[in-house]
Design a protein around this motif. Sequence first.
Motif, PDB file in Angstrom:
ATOM      1  N   GLN A 249      43.827  30.899 -15.074  1.00 49.58           N
ATOM      2  CA  GLN A 249      42.627  31.612 -15.482  1.00 49.58           C
ATOM      3  C   GLN A 249      42.897  33.105 -15.496  1.00 49.58           C
ATOM      4  OE1 GLN A 249      39.105  30.294 -13.411  1.00 49.58           O
ATOM      5  NE2 GLN A 249      37.982  32.199 -13.749  1.00 49.58           N
ATOM      6  N   GLU A 250      42.219  33.793 -16.405  1.00 52.90           N
ATOM      7  CA  GLU A 250      42.376  35.242 -16.490  1.00 52.90           C
ATOM      8  C   GLU A 250      41.801  35.917 -15.246  1.00 52.90           C
ATOM      9  OE1 GLU A 250      40.263  36.127 -20.022  1.00 52.90           O
ATOM     10  OE2 GLU A 250      41.716  35.154 -21.341  1.00 52.90           O
ATOM     11  N   PRO A 251      42.462  36.949 -14.731  1.00 55.31           N
ATOM     12  CA  PRO A 251      41.876  37.717 -13.620  1.00 55.31           C
ATOM     13  C   PRO A 251      40.539  38.318 -14.045  1.00 55.31           C
ATOM     14  CG  PRO A 251      44.173  38.323 -13.993  1.00 55.31           C
ATOM     15  CD  PRO A 251      43.771  37.480 -15.155  1.00 55.31           C
ATOM     16  N   PRO A 316      45.263  37.281  -5.709  1.00 55.70           N
ATOM     17  CA  PRO A 316      43.897  36.791  -5.456  1.00 55.70           C
ATOM     18  C   PRO A 316      43.417  35.970  -6.646  1.00 55.70           C
ATOM     19  CG  PRO A 316      43.887  39.141  -5.973  1.00 55.70           C
ATOM     20  CD  PRO A 316      45.320  38.755  -5.797  1.00 55.70           C
ATOM     21  N   LEU A 317      42.652  34.925  -6.351  1.00 57.05           N
ATOM     22  CA  LEU A 317      42.153  34.068  -7.419  1.00 57.05           C
ATOM     23  C   LEU A 317      40.953  34.715  -8.110  1.00 57.05           C
ATOM     24  CD1 LEU A 317      42.316  30.525  -5.781  1.00 57.05           C
ATOM     25  CD2 LEU A 317      44.036  31.728  -7.137  1.00 57.05           C
ATOM     26  N   PRO A 318      40.728  34.370  -9.373  1.00 53.97           N
ATOM     27  CA  PRO A 318      39.526  34.867 -10.053  1.00 53.97           C
ATOM     28  C   PRO A 318      38.267  34.396  -9.331  1.00 53.97           C
ATOM     29  CG  PRO A 318      41.079  33.883 -11.607  1.00 53.97           C
ATOM     30  CD  PRO A 318      41.574  33.552 -10.237  1.00 53.97           C
ATOM     31  N   SER A 319      37.190  35.088  -9.597  1.00 54.15           N
ATOM     32  CA  SER A 319      35.912  34.746  -8.960  1.00 54.15           C
ATOM     33  C   SER A 319      35.488  33.334  -9.346  1.00 54.15           C
ATOM     34  CB  SER A 319      34.822  35.729  -9.389  1.00 54.15           C
ATOM     35  OG  SER A 319      35.136  37.033  -8.956  1.00 54.15           O
ATOM     36  N   THR A 320      34.825  32.661  -8.410  1.00 50.74           N
ATOM     37  CA  THR A 320      34.330  31.309  -8.632  1.00 50.74           C
ATOM     38  C   THR A 320      32.894  31.366  -9.139  1.00 50.74           C
ATOM     39  OG1 THR A 320      35.736  30.471  -6.862  1.00 50.74           O
ATOM     40  CG2 THR A 320      33.897  29.100  -7.519  1.00 50.74           C
ATOM     41  N   VAL A 321      32.587  30.601 -10.153  1.00 52.97           N
ATOM     42  CA  VAL A 321      31.242  30.567 -10.735  1.00 52.97           C
ATOM     43  C   VAL A 321      30.408  29.527  -9.995  1.00 52.97           C
ATOM     44  CG1 VAL A 321      29.888  30.144 -12.815  1.00 52.97           C
ATOM     45  CG2 VAL A 321      32.122  31.277 -12.984  1.00 52.97           C
ATOM     46  N   GLY A 363      37.902  24.602 -17.550  1.00 51.07           N
ATOM     47  CA  GLY A 363      39.144  25.161 -17.031  1.00 51.07           C
ATOM     48  C   GLY A 363      38.975  26.259 -16.012  1.00 51.07           C
ATOM     49  N   MET A 364      37.722  26.645 -15.709  1.00 52.27           N
ATOM     50  CA  MET A 364      37.478  27.769 -14.793  1.00 52.27           C
ATOM     51  C   MET A 364      37.196  27.286 -13.372  1.00 52.27           C
ATOM     52  SD  MET A 364      35.125  30.278 -17.177  1.00 52.27           S
ATOM     53  CE  MET A 364      34.969  31.487 -15.851  1.00 52.27           C
ATOM     54  N   LEU A 365      37.387  28.179 -12.420  1.00 54.93           N
ATOM     55  CA  LEU A 365      37.002  27.915 -11.040  1.00 54.93           C
ATOM     56  C   LEU A 365      35.485  27.909 -10.931  1.00 54.93           C
ATOM     57  CD1 LEU A 365      39.470  30.074  -8.900  1.00 54.93           C
ATOM     58  CD2 LEU A 365      39.293  27.575  -8.904  1.00 54.93           C
ATOM     59  N   VAL A 366      34.937  26.840 -10.362  1.00 53.40           N
ATOM     60  CA  VAL A 366      33.487  26.722 -10.205  1.00 53.40           C
ATOM     61  C   VAL A 366      33.191  26.251  -8.784  1.00 53.40           C
ATOM     62  CG1 VAL A 366      33.040  26.273 -12.648  1.00 53.40           C
ATOM     63  CG2 VAL A 366      33.504  24.359 -11.098  1.00 53.40           C
ATOM     64  N   ARG A 367      31.932  26.342  -8.424  1.00 53.24           N
ATOM     65  CA  ARG A 367      31.492  25.953  -7.081  1.00 53.24           C
ATOM     66  C   ARG A 367      30.138  25.284  -7.173  1.00 53.24           C
ATOM     67  NH1 ARG A 367      31.525  30.608  -2.723  1.00 53.24           N
ATOM     68  NH2 ARG A 367      33.708  29.928  -2.660  1.00 53.24           N
ATOM     69  N   VAL A 368      29.955  24.224  -6.385  1.00 51.34           N
ATOM     70  CA  VAL A 368      28.623  23.673  -6.141  1.00 51.34           C
ATOM     71  C   VAL A 368      28.375  23.760  -4.647  1.00 51.34           C
ATOM     72  CG1 VAL A 368      28.559  22.163  -8.152  1.00 51.34           C
ATOM     73  CG2 VAL A 368      29.552  21.318  -6.024  1.00 51.34           C
ATOM     74  N   ALA A 369      27.124  23.958  -4.275  1.00 52.00           N
ATOM     75  CA  ALA A 369      26.808  24.156  -2.857  1.00 52.00           C
ATOM     76  C   ALA A 369      25.635  23.283  -2.452  1.00 52.00           C
ATOM     77  CB  ALA A 369      26.487  25.632  -2.597  1.00 52.00           C
ATOM     78  N   ASP A 370      25.715  22.748  -1.230  1.00 49.66           N
ATOM     79  CA  ASP A 370      24.630  21.966  -0.634  1.00 49.66           C
ATOM     80  C   ASP A 370      24.118  20.907  -1.605  1.00 49.66           C
ATOM     81  OD1 ASP A 370      24.772  23.499   1.728  1.00 49.66           O
ATOM     82  OD2 ASP A 370      23.547  25.055   0.802  1.00 49.66           O
ATOM     83  N   ASP A 436      34.558  23.843  -4.026  1.00 49.63           N
ATOM     84  CA  ASP A 436      35.179  24.584  -5.120  1.00 49.63           C
ATOM     85  C   ASP A 436      36.095  23.663  -5.906  1.00 49.63           C
ATOM     86  OD1 ASP A 436      33.870  26.793  -4.208  1.00 49.63           O
ATOM     87  OD2 ASP A 436      35.634  27.730  -3.296  1.00 49.63           O
ATOM     88  N   GLY A 437      36.208  23.902  -7.196  1.00 51.89           N
ATOM     89  CA  GLY A 437      37.090  23.125  -8.046  1.00 51.89           C
ATOM     90  C   GLY A 437      37.216  23.766  -9.402  1.00 51.89           C
ATOM     91  N   VAL A 438      37.854  23.061 -10.317  1.00 56.15           N
ATOM     92  CA  VAL A 438      37.970  23.542 -11.691  1.00 56.15           C
ATOM     93  C   VAL A 438      37.195  22.594 -12.596  1.00 56.15           C
ATOM     94  CG1 VAL A 438      40.105  24.845 -11.507  1.00 56.15           C
ATOM     95  CG2 VAL A 438      40.211  22.389 -11.840  1.00 56.15           C
ATOM     96  N   MET A 439      36.530  23.163 -13.597  1.00 52.51           N
ATOM     97  CA  MET A 439      35.750  22.361 -14.526  1.00 52.51           C
ATOM     98  C   MET A 439      36.673  21.687 -15.530  1.00 52.51           C
ATOM     99  SD  MET A 439      32.780  21.253 -15.349  1.00 52.51           S
ATOM    100  CE  MET A 439      31.717  22.378 -14.435  1.00 52.51           C
TER     101      MET A 439
END
Length: 780
Positions: A249-251, A316-321, A363-370, A436-439
């Motif tokens: 992924q792009e920085p 450092p990894l790109p920000s997680t969405v 292909g991007m870093l994503v996050r789901v919470a709770d 956290d994971g990748v889409m």
Amino acid sequence: MPSVKRASAALLAAALVSVPASVAVLTAVPAAAASAAVVISQVYGGGGNVGATYRNDFIELYNASADPVDIDGWSVQYASAMGTSWQVTRLKGVIGPGRHYLVQEAAGTGGTVDLPDVNVFGTIPMAGANGKVALVSGAAELTCGADCDKAPGVVDFVGYGNANDFETKATPALSNTTAAVRGGADTDDNSADFTVAAPNPRGSGTSGGTPTTIHEIQGAGHVSQHVGRKVAGITGIVTAVGPKGFYFQEPDDEADADPATSEGIYVFTDDAPVGVAVGDAVRVGGTVTEYRSSGSQLSLTELNAPTVTVVGHGNPLPSTVLIGPGGKVAPDLARTDEPGDVEAASTFDPTANALDFYEALEGMLVRVADSEVVGPTNSFNEITVLPGGQGGLRSPRGGVLYGSYADQNGKRIILDDDLAPMPVANVGDRVPGAVDGVMSSGFGNYRIQALRTPAVTSGGITPEVTRADRNGELSIATYNVENLDPSDPDEKFARLAKGIVTNLSSPDIVAVEEIQDNSGGTNDGVVAADQTYAKLIAAIAAAGGPTYDYRQIDPVDGTNGGEKGGNIRVGFLFKEGKGLKFNDRGAGDATTATGVTRHGNRAELTLSPGLIDPANAAFAGSRKPLAGEFTYRGKRIIVIANHFASKGEDQPLMGRYQPPARLSEVQRHAQATAVRGFVDEIKKIDRDAGVVVLGDLNDFEFSTTTDILVGADGWLVDLPRTLAPAERYTYVYQGNSQAIDHILVSRSLSARVDYDIVHVNAEFADQASDHDPQVVRIRH
């Protein structure tokens, strides 16, 4: 050609828009009108074939005017010589005056030369000798069957070879080494305007040229405009490494500002990637590819045959969405406009369409919470969750209801195990904190490849237990026992038995679906299932239940569908006593239909047990309904066990085509019509007859299949429809709780019933079957 193409010079002049000269474009005022300036200048379908020089098919356009023409949102479309189904490649950008514009299409295995200066990349495999090509001032797929050259929006049209549509007369047939090449002015006669000559592709390369970044490869759409393009020097940070490739992924400081374009992409290495690790800065070259597991699935943009250079470590990894409350919230609907092929749609709106929403994060870093679990861990080690626990109509036990074709519950998302194992989880469990994971996408759904195994806390659901029968109640249940045969583990038989004895409280009658023959999935000509029934009946007795008897009819080998060799069928278990008796009448077989006859003022079956209309084409390759006649405390009741055609032919709910085609329901509608017709024969004789129609209908309580059974007169009552909407489910598929198993009763019984769906399987990772049973108690 359409008359708009031959419009007067005054009309064309009126279409000129007054804008600065540097960006002036020629457009047409009417919605269906088209510019006479741009024509198809070359068509070549022999790319990559034997003897070809060029690796790809192509379509070339030419702007014959003195002004630039904006073709953004236009398309080129192709159909076979006699075909009526069109394939679409969307165009973008502006064609300068006197400039060519090159559209690359599918590649073959031959050829030695790449096309030069390509403007847009498509994936259409064109025929080398005969076919039809249209230039259209929009991206909607043509629906015309003839005279497509005159269809609204068609700007130019070429038929070649033995094409059944053309301008005046078709261009002669082409070959692997020849193209249709425009020779001069457009006279609306393909045979006169084009000569057959060696292909000479020309493009400006200024619109859709070689990409240099991930977001340029991904673009704002479901399919990259650069498919087939070889790229080099694509840079980014490795975010995840899997068994056959890695994501990068792009920085953050290199990402573009467009929320519709993804900054991440998958690199397919085929074998385990060597020499790359999370946090590495890499420079990648390869071929832009769209991987699709089947034609109705959305594709995953990849770089294939890669060359990878590691230029740094520990970045450092790109920000997680964040997806869900507090972050980006997915729409509920898969698509809100432009029905048809999502990949060919002229709009791409992540704020309105769930499919576009997830594609923009591919292909991007994503996050789901709770999150809350709405689909238990399945055999593919997937879990379906609602991020933040929000979205859809929720069941009392934590699921999310699929209650109409219009709402796909787009907020649910699958957690997949390509990068880390998934835990055992049941519906209603919670996944606390962040995951956290990748889409990614595949097999009909977008999914998050979780970077680590998430923790799960129990939601506390337990298998339900229905109440015991009361005096004077006749209990009738239905249970899909999921391909049961004697080779299944004793544990499965014991669990099914416990479900019948304990959870269903030993019903008087049980219609069972998916009973297999004595040799199970071995395709050996065996059709008898007496050993399967005997083993199940013995397991029920061992679980403390009654000794059941059974009735069924062996099918003709290989005619019932399901697992090859299994010969699945429906049947009845029943316990005589309490005034219940099975009325044996004749020896029904696999090819003889039972009928209805009058006995006094009551209807009775000519064969009991007997199959309903087994020769009807509606039941070809599917289970035949089984009718059985019982007497309870002096009153006759006819029970019809069913297992309608599966939904395996349907397009996926979150797939490429929206709304998805429900191809399999045609057969179920015919099956329901046959069963309802049989019920009507009973009704003609006795409008107060006691009839129960039950089983795995493979369709929903809101479906036309169920409507047909209920009938316009409402003489059959579908009991799932009598429940609150949040309680209508017997099955959980990809996180959608849905009712596909039913019990319907005749109107005379409906006021005397107590109905219960007993949730013992579908919500749990550990299942005896993938269906929940249900039971109706009829008061005498």
